[in-house]
Design a protein around this motif. Structure first.
Motif, short mmCIF file in Angstrom:
data_model
loop_
_atom_site.label_atom_id
_atom_site.label_comp_id
_atom_site.label_asym_id
_atom_site.label_seq_id
_atom_site.Cartn_x
_atom_site.Cartn_y
_atom_site.Cartn_z
N ILE A 11 -11.49 -49.04 -15.04
CA ILE A 11 -12.87 -48.57 -15.20
C ILE A 11 -12.85 -47.38 -16.16
CG2 ILE A 11 -14.91 -47.64 -14.04
CD1 ILE A 11 -13.92 -48.96 -11.49
N TRP A 12 -13.71 -47.40 -17.17
CA TRP A 12 -13.84 -46.30 -18.12
C TRP A 12 -15.14 -45.55 -17.84
CZ3 TRP A 12 -11.35 -50.73 -19.29
CH2 TRP A 12 -10.11 -50.62 -19.95
N VAL A 13 -15.06 -44.25 -17.73
CA VAL A 13 -16.22 -43.40 -17.49
C VAL A 13 -16.24 -42.33 -18.58
CG1 VAL A 13 -17.40 -41.84 -15.90
CG2 VAL A 13 -16.15 -43.82 -15.01
N ASN A 14 -17.31 -42.27 -19.36
CA ASN A 14 -17.48 -41.26 -20.40
C ASN A 14 -18.37 -40.16 -19.84
OD1 ASN A 14 -18.27 -39.75 -22.71
ND2 ASN A 14 -17.78 -41.50 -24.02
N GLY A 15 -17.77 -39.03 -19.54
CA GLY A 15 -18.51 -37.93 -18.93
C GLY A 15 -19.58 -37.35 -19.83
N PRO A 43 -28.03 -23.50 -21.31
CA PRO A 43 -26.62 -23.82 -21.08
C PRO A 43 -26.23 -23.82 -19.61
CG PRO A 43 -26.87 -22.25 -22.88
CD PRO A 43 -28.20 -22.36 -22.22
N ALA A 44 -26.83 -22.93 -18.80
CA ALA A 44 -26.49 -22.89 -17.38
C ALA A 44 -26.88 -24.19 -16.67
CB ALA A 44 -27.16 -21.68 -16.72
N ALA A 45 -28.06 -24.72 -17.00
CA ALA A 45 -28.50 -25.98 -16.38
C ALA A 45 -27.62 -27.14 -16.85
CB ALA A 45 -29.96 -26.24 -16.71
N LEU A 46 -27.20 -27.11 -18.11
CA LEU A 46 -26.32 -28.17 -18.61
C LEU A 46 -24.95 -28.10 -17.93
CD1 LEU A 46 -25.97 -30.48 -20.65
CD2 LEU A 46 -25.12 -28.78 -22.29
N GLN A 47 -24.43 -26.90 -17.69
CA GLN A 47 -23.15 -26.78 -16.99
C GLN A 47 -23.26 -27.26 -15.55
OE1 GLN A 47 -20.15 -25.78 -18.37
NE2 GLN A 47 -19.38 -26.52 -16.41
N ALA A 48 -24.40 -27.02 -14.91
CA ALA A 48 -24.60 -27.50 -13.54
C ALA A 48 -24.59 -29.03 -13.49
CB ALA A 48 -25.91 -26.96 -12.98
N ILE A 49 -25.15 -29.67 -14.52
CA ILE A 49 -25.11 -31.14 -14.57
C ILE A 49 -23.69 -31.63 -14.76
CG2 ILE A 49 -25.87 -33.15 -15.88
CD1 ILE A 49 -28.46 -31.67 -16.51
N CYS A 50 -22.93 -30.94 -15.61
CA CYS A 50 -21.52 -31.33 -15.83
C CYS A 50 -20.70 -31.21 -14.55
CB CYS A 50 -20.92 -30.47 -16.93
SG CYS A 50 -21.64 -30.69 -18.57
N ASP A 51 -20.98 -30.18 -13.75
CA ASP A 51 -20.22 -29.98 -12.51
C ASP A 51 -20.53 -31.04 -11.47
OD1 ASP A 51 -19.11 -27.75 -13.68
OD2 ASP A 51 -20.53 -26.35 -12.77
N ARG A 52 -21.64 -31.76 -11.60
CA ARG A 52 -21.98 -32.81 -10.64
C ARG A 52 -21.11 -34.04 -10.78
NH1 ARG A 52 -28.13 -33.06 -12.01
NH2 ARG A 52 -27.68 -35.29 -11.76
N GLY A 56 -16.80 -37.81 -5.92
CA GLY A 56 -17.80 -38.56 -5.16
C GLY A 56 -18.70 -39.39 -6.06
N THR A 57 -19.15 -38.82 -7.18
CA THR A 57 -20.02 -39.55 -8.10
C THR A 57 -19.30 -40.74 -8.71
OG1 THR A 57 -21.15 -37.46 -8.60
CG2 THR A 57 -21.52 -39.30 -10.10
N ILE A 58 -18.07 -40.55 -9.10
CA ILE A 58 -17.29 -41.64 -9.71
C ILE A 58 -17.01 -42.73 -8.69
CG2 ILE A 58 -15.11 -42.21 -10.83
CD1 ILE A 58 -15.10 -39.42 -12.02
N ASN A 59 -16.73 -42.35 -7.45
CA ASN A 59 -16.44 -43.34 -6.42
C ASN A 59 -17.69 -44.18 -6.11
OD1 ASN A 59 -14.72 -44.60 -4.47
ND2 ASN A 59 -15.77 -43.44 -2.87
N VAL A 60 -18.88 -43.55 -6.07
CA VAL A 60 -20.11 -44.31 -5.84
C VAL A 60 -20.34 -45.29 -6.98
CG1 VAL A 60 -22.63 -44.09 -5.73
CG2 VAL A 60 -21.18 -42.53 -4.42
N PHE A 61 -20.10 -44.86 -8.23
CA PHE A 61 -20.24 -45.76 -9.37
C PHE A 61 -19.28 -46.95 -9.26
CE2 PHE A 61 -18.50 -46.91 -13.53
CZ PHE A 61 -19.64 -47.36 -14.19
N THR A 62 -18.04 -46.66 -8.84
CA THR A 62 -17.04 -47.72 -8.74
C THR A 62 -17.41 -48.73 -7.66
OG1 THR A 62 -15.34 -46.17 -9.47
CG2 THR A 62 -14.59 -48.17 -8.37
#
Length: 360
Positions: A11-15, A43-52, A56-62
């Motif tokens: 599985i390939w995931v592009n962050g 930038p702070a809101a964008l970093q918060a999205i990156c930290d999500r 857990g997120t990748i496992n749900v996608f898988t």
């Protein structure tokens, strides 16, 4: 997904692309780079999205796609415990530095490469990746310069199966990217729950390589600093430091040995420093009495009071043979003549109240 047992899947995931889609949903304005961000309103809101984007997120996608695709395992097999478990095969953690003046980006990046061609040596890789490297450590440790398809330059710093690559992104940003092909290279396990630990170590490696390059760029001596090195000095305790003659082979070898990146973390001793200097000189190095140590402060004798001045007496020269006359040579012990001196040697000198040897 492979059609043979044990049915492995990749599985390939592009962050970056995932974060772009999430930022668009949140109404966050940004300027995109190819696989990155050039600017952002918040930038702070964008970093918060990156930290999500975590395990857990990748496992749900898988798991969502595993339940949609036709699989060889049935629901009965799933209930019995036969199912896939996600692990990390390759992880790329990057840091993008956008330049304020993109027209100078290419010249700066090429100069940075020219000054850090030795950054892939084992003693530098040991500091950048924070991993102990011994003589028997298996793997490849090197710096490789490659050409990209767009005509740019790509720098690869290899450590075992992993590497750090640096390149110019779209001519306006520098990308530092740690590519982990084996999580064991950084001391992490390959299961997906260890992603946070692996990301922290990879980001630390990106920061350390920037620190090493920043230290290499700041080694040019300004005029005041050069004068302090080229002239003798003394500290507050009176200890004198001799001047270093610029251009002298020993001085240049000493300066080159002190610039080793490993010494900044481990320190050095005179013994280790002599080995490095000998390697730079290309011959055996024999330190002088004042090398590699500060000189002690010269103790000045206080002037005597005025009443204690005495007239200077004339110096009486003493014949050098007088010193030999007062050094009586010891007689050699002989079994036959223990009380007599050995033939060919002088007897002890006469002294007041001493024993006079008999005359023959």
């Amino acid at each position: 997904m492979c059609a043979w047992f044990p049915y492995p899947a990749k599985i390939w995931v592009n962050g970056h692309e995932w974060v772009k889609r999430q930022a668009e949903k949140a109404g966050l304005g940004f300027t995109a780079l190819s696989n990155g961000f050039a600017a952002c309103e918040n930038p702070a809101a964008l970093q918060a999205i990156c930290d999500r984007l975590g395990p857990g997120t990748i496992n749900v996608f898988t798991q969502r796609w595993l339940h949609r695709l036709p699989l060889p395992f049935t629901t009965r097999d799933h209930d019995a415990g036969y199912w896939w478990e996600t692990s990390m095969r390759q992880v790329e953690i990057s840091r993008t530095i956008v330049f304020d003046a993109p027209r100078h980006a290419r010249g700066f990046f090429e100069a940075l490469i020219a000054d850090n061609l030795d950054i892939g040596r084992p003693h530098n890789v040991e500091i950048i990746f924070a991993r102990k490297i011994r003589r028997d450590t298996k793997g490849v440790f090197r710096t490789a310069i490659d050409r990209r398809d767009n005509g740019g330059v790509l720098v690869n710093v290899s450590c075992k199966h992993s590497r750090i690559k640096q390149y110019l992104k779209d001519g306006r940003a520098m990308r530092i990217e740690t590519v982990v092909n084996a999580p064991r290279d950084l001391g992490c396990n390959a299961r997906l729950p260890n992603l946070d630990e692996l990301q922290a170590k990879a980001r630390a490696a990106n920061r350390r390589i920037l620190d090493a390059e920043r230290a290499g760029q700041g080694t040019v001596l300004a005029s005041p600093a050069f004068e302090r090195v080229a002239h003798p000095s003394a500290d507050a305790e009176g200890r004198r430091t001799p001047a270093l003659r610029f251009g002298d082979p020993r001085v240049m070898a000493l300066a080159g040995a002190l610039c080793q990146t490993l010494l900044a973390a481990t320190g050095f001793t005179n013994k280790n420093l002599r080995v490095l200097i000998a390697g730079l000189l290309g011959s055996a190095y024999t330190p002088g009495p004042d090398d590699l140590r500060p000189q002690a402060a010269a103790r000045q004798r206080p002037d005597p009071p005025a009443s204690a001045h005495q007239p200077v007496r004339a110096h009486r020269r003493r014949h050098p043979d007088c010193r030999l006359l007062h050094q009586g040579l010891q007689p050699l012990a002989c079994p036959a003549h223990r009380g007599e001196p050995a033939p060919g040697t002088a007897g002890p000198s006469r002294r007041a109240g001493g024993h006079h040897p008999p005359r023959r």
